[in-house]
Design a protein around this motif. Sequence first.
Motif, PDB file in Angstrom:
ATOM      1  N   VAL A 121      47.162  52.803  36.146  1.00 16.26           N
ATOM      2  CA  VAL A 121      46.878  52.804  34.698  1.00 16.26           C
ATOM      3  C   VAL A 121      46.069  54.049  34.314  1.00 16.26           C
ATOM      4  CG1 VAL A 121      47.146  50.343  34.182  1.00 16.26           C
ATOM      5  CG2 VAL A 121      44.946  51.171  35.032  1.00 16.26           C
ATOM      6  N   LEU A 137      46.430  46.455  46.309  1.00 18.05           N
ATOM      7  CA  LEU A 137      47.241  46.470  45.093  1.00 18.05           C
ATOM      8  C   LEU A 137      46.374  46.573  43.839  1.00 18.05           C
ATOM      9  CD1 LEU A 137      50.008  43.859  46.036  1.00 18.05           C
ATOM     10  CD2 LEU A 137      50.077  46.352  46.203  1.00 18.05           C
ATOM     11  N   LEU A 138      45.200  45.959  43.874  1.00 14.73           N
ATOM     12  CA  LEU A 138      44.282  46.104  42.733  1.00 14.73           C
ATOM     13  C   LEU A 138      43.835  47.561  42.603  1.00 14.73           C
ATOM     14  CD1 LEU A 138      42.030  42.920  43.095  1.00 14.73           C
ATOM     15  CD2 LEU A 138      43.625  43.433  41.232  1.00 14.73           C
ATOM     16  N   PHE A 162      46.642  49.513  41.191  1.00  9.05           N
ATOM     17  CA  PHE A 162      46.825  49.256  39.762  1.00  9.05           C
ATOM     18  C   PHE A 162      45.853  50.108  38.936  1.00  9.05           C
ATOM     19  CE2 PHE A 162      45.871  46.878  35.861  1.00  9.05           C
ATOM     20  CZ  PHE A 162      47.154  46.777  35.329  1.00  9.05           C
ATOM     21  N   GLY A 211      51.834  56.135  38.371  1.00 10.00           N
ATOM     22  CA  GLY A 211      51.473  55.548  37.074  1.00 10.00           C
ATOM     23  C   GLY A 211      51.815  56.487  35.929  1.00 10.00           C
ATOM     24  N   VAL A 224      51.583  49.605  41.544  1.00 12.52           N
ATOM     25  CA  VAL A 224      51.529  48.401  42.389  1.00 12.52           C
ATOM     26  C   VAL A 224      52.799  48.310  43.242  1.00 12.52           C
ATOM     27  CG1 VAL A 224      51.612  45.869  42.313  1.00 12.52           C
ATOM     28  CG2 VAL A 224      49.966  47.115  40.897  1.00 12.52           C
ATOM     29  N   GLY A 253      50.704  51.049  35.581  1.00 16.07           N
ATOM     30  CA  GLY A 253      49.922  50.338  36.602  1.00 16.07           C
ATOM     31  C   GLY A 253      50.835  49.540  37.520  1.00 16.07           C
ATOM     32  N   LEU A 254      51.850  48.903  36.931  1.00 16.81           N
ATOM     33  CA  LEU A 254      52.774  48.102  37.748  1.00 16.81           C
ATOM     34  C   LEU A 254      53.630  48.990  38.658  1.00 16.81           C
ATOM     35  CD1 LEU A 254      53.886  45.395  35.167  1.00 16.81           C
ATOM     36  CD2 LEU A 254      52.222  45.189  37.025  1.00 16.81           C
TER      37      LEU A 254
END
Lengths: 417, 297
Positions: free
Chosen positions: B203, B195-196, B199, B57, B84, B80-81
Motif C-alpha cells: 500500500v 504477509l502483513l 501488505f 504495490g 500480499v 497492497g493485495l
Amino acid sequence: MLKRVVLLSLFLFIPTIAAAESSAPHEIRIGTLYAGSGAFASSSIPQYQGLRFWVRRVNARGGVFVKAYGRRIPVKLIAYNDQSQTGLAGSLYTQLITRDRVRILVADFGSVLTSVAIPLAEERQILLIDPTGTSAKFFRGNNRFLILTGLPSSGIWPTVLADFLIAHKIGRVAIIYSANDFTESQDQTLVSRIEAAGIHPVYNHAVANSTSSYTLLLHQAVARRAQALIELGYNNNDIALLQDLSAGGMHFAMVFTINPGLRVPLFLKAVGAQALGGTFTYVTPPSLAYNKVNYGLGLAAFKQAFEPWNRKHGNVPLGLSVIAGYNSGLIIQKALETAKRYDSVALRTAIRAVSGRLFTLDGLFKVDSRGNQIGEPIPLGQFFMSQEKLVLKVVYPAKVATAKPLYPAPRWGSGRG
Amino acid sequence: MVVAITVLAYVFIPYGYNNQFLLFNMMMYMALAQGLNIIYGYTGYLPFGYVGFFGAGAYGSALVIIYLHWSPFPAVLLGGLAAVLVGMLLIPLFRLSGAYFSIANLAAAEALYYIIANPHLASVTQGPYGISLPQVYDPNAAYWTMLAILVFALILSGLMRRSRFGLALGAIRENPVSAEMAGVNVVRSRAIAWLLSAFIAGVSGAAFGWYISVFYPETVFSLSITVFAIVFVLFGGSGTLLGPLVGTLVLYGAYNYIGISTPQYFQLTYGLLIILLVLFLPSGLTSLLRKRGIDVP
C-alpha cells in the motif's frame, strides 16, 4: 506649455519607474538538480557544468537582462545533489519550488530524473526547462510549463540515418536497442521510416539498459546476414557493443551507434581508435559546428571560454551534455530578455515566440505547442582513420557532408580487420 | 500516544513547512520501517528484497488505474493485495534462514523487477517505459492516504507487540524449534507476519506511485528503498514501535538536511554519521533509554 507637458510626464512616469524598480527582485533564482553519484552522474555533472558556465558568464556582465524590469539582474543558481534517486529528486524539486522559491526550474539529466519534476512544475505553475528528458510521454499531455531545450525529441534523431539506409539501398538491417524511452522512440521512428521504403529489419531486438555483453546478439545479426548493424543505446551499451565487435572479429558493412559522435573523448578512451574506425554515428556539437549561430557563443568561442574555466572547476569532458546545459541557460536568457512579465506563463510564451528563429551552438531551437523540441535533423557521421589518427566527419546528408561515406566500411581495427 | 503525536505532527507541520514531498517521503519510510519491523524486528528474518513488495504495490495499483479505470483509493488497497500475492509466492523462502533468506529474497525482488521492466511485456506492464497517471494526480489526497497507511502500520505494530501473536513471533525470533515445542505454530505465525509486512509495503508503494504519478520500474524497485528502511529500523531500534519512527525521523531528517545545506559533502557527511552511530549505538537509539531502565514502547 512644453514645461507643463514635461512636468506632467515626469509626474506620471516617475512613480511607475520607481514601482517597477522597487518590485524587481534582487536576483533571478534558478533551481536545478544534479546527480553527484549513481547511474546518471556521468551525464548529469557535465550538464550541470554547462549551466553553471552560463550563469558565470551572465553574472560577469552584471546579470541577465530582464525586460519586465528593464535592467540587468544577477542570476542565482540553487543546486542540489539528487544522487540519481527519483525519490530524493522529488523532495529536492519541491524544496526548490516551495522553500527556495525559484521561478525557473531546470530538470536533471534524462527522462527518469525529469519525470518527477513534471507534475510538480505543472501543479505549482513553475517554468520547467528540460535539457535532456526526451520521453514522448512528457509531451503527450497538456503540460503548460514544460520546454525541452537541449536535445531534439528522440523521434527526430534517426530520420537522417533512415534516409541514408534507404538511399544506399541497404536492405538487410539488424537493430538492437536498449529498452528506454530515448532509444525505443528512435527504434520506432527508424523502423517506420525504412519499412515505408520497403526495408524490413531482419532483426529488431530490445535489450536491458544494463546489457554489458553483445556477443550472442551480434551472432544473431550475423546469422541473419545483416549488412547494417544499428545499435541504439546509452554510453555503456555502445562501449560494450564496440568492444565485443572488436574482440569477436565480426564485421558488418555498416555499424551505427548513437554516442561516439556525441562524446568522442570518452569513446576514444573506452574503446580506442581502432575499434571506432569506420563506425557511423550521430554528429552533434561539440563535434559539429553550426555556422549560423545568432544567439550566444559560437562553438569556437565557447570552447575558448569554457575550457580554461572548466579546468579550474571540475574539469568535465566536453560533450553534448555540457552544450545542453549551456544551451538551456541561453533559452532562459532569451526568455527573460523578451518576456513582458516575470512569470511562468509569460516566460513560456516568450520562448514559444522565439521558437524557429533562435540558432545557438546547439542548432536551431524550435519547439511545438507542447514544448517538444523539433529542431534540425541530426546529421550522420563516420569515423575515418587518417595516418593512425581518428577523424569524425559528416557524411550525410550531402548538403552538409564534409566527406563521402565509406560504405561498405573497411576493416581498420585489429579485431575488425 | 505515539500514534496521536504522529498524526498531529503530519496534520499540522504542512502549515509551517511546505515541502510536502519530503513529508510524504518521511511518512512513507516510517510506514516501510514499521512494515519491515513486523517481519525483522519481531521474527528476525531480514528481507533485503523488501522493495519487491513496494514495487509490486506501485505497479498493481497503477495497472488497475490504467486498464480498469479504478479510482485511486481501491487501487491503493489492491496494490497492497498484489504485494500480499507476491508474498504468498515467496513463502517457500522461509525454508532458508539468516543471510541465505535475505539474499534469496533480494534475488526474488530483482526477478520481479526484470519481469515488470521486460520490454516484451510492455503491452501489459508498460515495460521499462514507465507509468504515467496524470488522470488521477492529486498529491493532497495521496498525502492523507499515506498518513492513513502510516497510522495503520503503527496501530498494527503496536497491537502485535502487546498481543499473544507478538509474543509468539518473539519466541520464533529467539528460537523457532523451542517455540514450536512450546505450541507456537511457527509456519503460520511467520507467514501471517510476512504477509502483513508485505501488505504495508504494497500500500505504501501504491500511494507513492499515485503521489508522484510518473515513475519507472527502477524508481519503485530501487534497492536504496530497502536499504533506507533497514537502516532506519536498525538505527532506531528493532522490535519496538518507537525505534523505527525515531530512526526515520533522525536519519531521514539528517539525510535531507545535509543534502540541502551542504550538497557537496552529502555522501561524506552522511556516511560518517552512519559509521559513528553503528560503532557507538549498535542496538539503536532506543537502547539508550533501555539502559536507563525506561520501557520503550
